[in-house]
Scaffold this motif. Structure first.
Motif, short mmCIF file in Angstrom:
data_model
loop_
_atom_site.label_atom_id
_atom_site.label_comp_id
_atom_site.label_asym_id
_atom_site.label_seq_id
_atom_site.Cartn_x
_atom_site.Cartn_y
_atom_site.Cartn_z
N GLU A 3 0.98 -1.27 0.02
CA GLU A 3 -0.03 0.06 0.07
C GLU A 3 1.09 1.22 -0.07
OE1 GLU A 3 -3.28 0.29 -0.56
OE2 GLU A 3 -3.14 -1.69 -0.92
N THR A 4 2.01 1.27 0.60
CA THR A 4 2.88 2.38 0.55
C THR A 4 3.41 2.79 -0.58
OG1 THR A 4 3.64 1.97 2.93
CG2 THR A 4 5.24 3.21 1.42
N VAL A 5 3.99 1.53 -1.30
CA VAL A 5 4.42 1.65 -2.90
C VAL A 5 3.32 2.27 -3.90
CG1 VAL A 5 5.15 0.37 -4.82
CG2 VAL A 5 6.03 0.18 -2.50
N LEU A 6 2.24 1.67 -3.44
CA LEU A 6 1.03 2.19 -4.40
C LEU A 6 0.44 3.58 -3.88
CD1 LEU A 6 -1.15 1.42 -6.59
CD2 LEU A 6 -2.73 0.43 -4.59
N THR A 7 0.69 3.88 -2.94
CA THR A 7 0.32 5.41 -2.68
C THR A 7 1.40 6.36 -3.29
OG1 THR A 7 -0.88 4.91 -0.62
CG2 THR A 7 0.04 6.95 -0.56
N ALA A 8 2.65 5.97 -3.02
CA ALA A 8 3.71 6.79 -3.63
C ALA A 8 3.63 6.73 -5.21
CB ALA A 8 4.95 6.07 -3.26
N GLY A 28 9.64 1.42 -5.64
CA GLY A 28 9.72 0.19 -5.17
C GLY A 28 10.27 0.24 -3.50
N ILE A 29 9.91 -0.61 -2.76
CA ILE A 29 10.59 -1.05 -1.52
C ILE A 29 11.14 -2.50 -1.47
CG2 ILE A 29 10.08 -0.96 0.99
CD1 ILE A 29 7.95 0.96 0.76
N TYR A 30 12.17 -2.58 -0.98
CA TYR A 30 12.86 -3.88 -1.07
C TYR A 30 13.59 -4.15 0.18
CZ TYR A 30 12.67 -2.24 -6.02
OH TYR A 30 12.10 -1.87 -7.22
N LEU A 31 13.00 -4.99 0.89
CA LEU A 31 13.59 -5.64 2.23
C LEU A 31 14.60 -6.87 2.13
CD1 LEU A 31 10.16 -5.04 4.14
CD2 LEU A 31 12.01 -3.48 3.59
N GLU A 32 15.66 -6.62 2.15
CA GLU A 32 16.97 -7.65 1.91
C GLU A 32 16.41 -9.09 2.64
OE1 GLU A 32 21.42 -8.14 2.41
OE2 GLU A 32 20.70 -6.37 2.69
N GLY A 33 16.68 -10.09 1.94
CA GLY A 33 16.02 -11.23 2.37
C GLY A 33 14.85 -11.76 2.88
N LYS A 34 13.79 -10.65 2.61
CA LYS A 34 12.62 -10.99 2.94
C LYS A 34 11.58 -10.92 1.64
CE LYS A 34 13.18 -9.05 7.40
NZ LYS A 34 12.84 -7.79 8.58
N PHE A 35 11.32 -9.65 1.19
CA PHE A 35 10.34 -9.37 0.19
C PHE A 35 10.60 -8.12 -0.45
CE2 PHE A 35 7.57 -8.09 3.74
CZ PHE A 35 7.24 -7.04 3.10
N GLY A 36 10.19 -7.92 -1.63
CA GLY A 36 10.12 -6.49 -2.55
C GLY A 36 8.77 -6.27 -3.13
N VAL A 37 8.49 -4.90 -3.27
CA VAL A 37 7.68 -4.45 -4.07
C VAL A 37 7.77 -3.59 -5.02
CG1 VAL A 37 5.10 -3.60 -4.09
CG2 VAL A 37 5.66 -5.24 -2.25
N ILE A 43 7.16 9.81 0.32
CA ILE A 43 6.08 9.39 0.89
C ILE A 43 6.70 7.78 1.27
CG2 ILE A 43 4.13 7.71 0.38
CD1 ILE A 43 3.26 9.94 -1.69
N ILE A 44 7.57 7.21 0.66
CA ILE A 44 8.27 6.02 1.07
C ILE A 44 9.36 6.31 2.17
CG2 ILE A 44 9.97 4.32 0.28
CD1 ILE A 44 8.76 4.38 -2.45
N THR A 45 9.87 7.46 2.12
CA THR A 45 10.85 7.80 3.36
C THR A 45 10.04 8.15 4.58
OG1 THR A 45 12.15 8.60 1.82
CG2 THR A 45 12.57 9.50 4.22
N GLU A 46 8.88 8.72 4.72
CA GLU A 46 7.98 9.09 5.57
C GLU A 46 7.36 7.57 6.27
OE1 GLU A 46 5.24 11.77 4.31
OE2 GLU A 46 6.80 13.20 3.80
N ALA A 47 7.26 6.68 5.53
CA ALA A 47 6.93 5.31 5.99
C ALA A 47 7.91 4.76 6.77
CB ALA A 47 6.08 4.71 4.80
N GLY A 48 9.15 4.99 6.47
CA GLY A 48 10.25 4.26 7.23
C GLY A 48 11.05 3.59 6.20
#
Length: 354
Positions: free
Chosen positions: A243-248, A319-328, A272-277
């Protein structure tokens, strides 16, 4: 005015004439696909020198300039230089190799200008698309979207990334694609944290994201899109990141308009992505141009100063990419208009759970 006529009208900004030999720009200006050929451009006229393998096709296809059967190439170019009284020749710095440059300097009877001006002119011409060119890009995109719809029925637990890639590629090629825009990216699970990962033998598991970045070409014109879907039920964190990626992305799409700096568009999504952490997890630029190449001007990047002109095309792909977990990643591409944009991507992008 055709694009070749535009180049003729501006060639003296770089030199008395120009020599173009790379596959992409040769096809762009002549409308003919070939693996060889030399385009020689003067203010008054352009010439396409091509060997016997392609001469019959060139005579039927190339209408914007005079077609000449290649014999002794450098002698033929020198003859044209003498005919038009040219004293300087420009080459495309973006594509001319060092060996080609040395050959031109040694064999052409004119000063060879080895600066970036011709490349800049070509980029400026290619950045602004005609309606005919936009229509071809849209046709390429519709082929890709049919492929995406097909894959929603194909993807399931147990399919490998390579199987997903091959099925999507085959479907697009079978249904009208001249070629693929680039090597299709099809990733699952933890591999989706790799922005440009390579499909592997990894099998899709329940509760995982599947990310597909792909495109088709139509008559030499590319499309580009990315969709991330879930197989089974996503976790709350997966849904939140999506949802964060889609909002951005939606915020950036709402802001696009002609005259806007690409870096300002990038900032809208990035903030937007930065504000979400997740600022450190968005490591690439927001977008790039698409046309006869999959990456071309203009760019929506924090490190560039590109301005988005009217009738240019730019991708919007946060995009948001969490190493070793998942990305969108979610990617559309748009035609930039005076007061906004026309989104050429019609595929759904609310989170799809298969």
């Amino acid at each position: 005015m055709t694009d070749l006529e535009k180049l003729c009208s501006r060639v003296t900004e770089a030199a008395d004439c120009a020599v173009i030999t790379d596959d992409v720009n040769r096809r762009y200006f002549t409308a003919m696909k070939s693996s060889a050929g030399t385009l020689v451009v003067f203010p008054e006229k352009a010439y396409f020198i091509i060997d016997f393998r392609y001469i019959e096709k060139a005579k039927k296809t190339v209408t914007a300039c005079e077609v000449i059967l290649q014999d002794k190439l450098y002698e033929q170019i020198n003859s044209l230089i003498k005919k038009h009284g040219a004293k300087t020749v420009s080459v495309n710095a973006d594509t001319c190799t060092l060996s080609e440059l040395i050959a031109y300097q040694q064999k052409l009877n004119a000063e060879v200008i080895a600066d970036t001006k011709l490349a800049e002119i070509i980029r400026e011409i290619r950045t602004v698309k005609s309606q005919e060119q936009i229509d071809k890009i849209i046709k390429a995109q519709r082929i890709a979207e049919k492929g995406f719809a097909h894959m929603l029925d194909f993807i399931k637990v147990g399919r490998t990334e390579k199987e997903i890639q091959l099925e999507l590629d085959y479907y697009m090629l079978k249904n009208g694609a001249e070629a693929l825009s680039f090597d299709t990216i099809a990733l699952s699970g933890s591999n989706t944290s790799l922005p440009h990962g390579v499909p592997s033998d990894k099998k899709v598991e329940s509760g995982e994201f599947v990310l597909m970045d792909f495109g088709a070409t139509y008559d030499g014109w590319h499309s580009d899109m990315t969709r991330t879907v879930c197989v089974g039920k996503p976790s709350d964190k997966m849904k939140s990141v999506y949802e964060t990626v889609l909002t951005a992305q939606l915020s950036a799409l709402d802001a696009v308009k002609a005259g806007m700096p690409g870096k300002a568009l990038d900032k809208i999504a990035r903030d937007i992505i930065t504000e979400a952490g997740y600022g450190d997890n968005f490591g690439h630029s927001l977008g790039h141009g698409v046309g006869v190449e999959i990456h071309e001007s203009p760019y929506a990047s924090p490190s560039r100063e590109d301005i988005l002109p009217e009738n240019s095309i730019v991708t919007v792909e946060p995009g948001i990419y969490l190493e070793g977990k998942f990305g969108v990643r979610i990617e559309d591409f748009v035609v930039v208009t005076e007061n906004g944009c026309i989104n050429m991507t019609k595929a759904p992008k609310e989170l799809i759970c298969l």
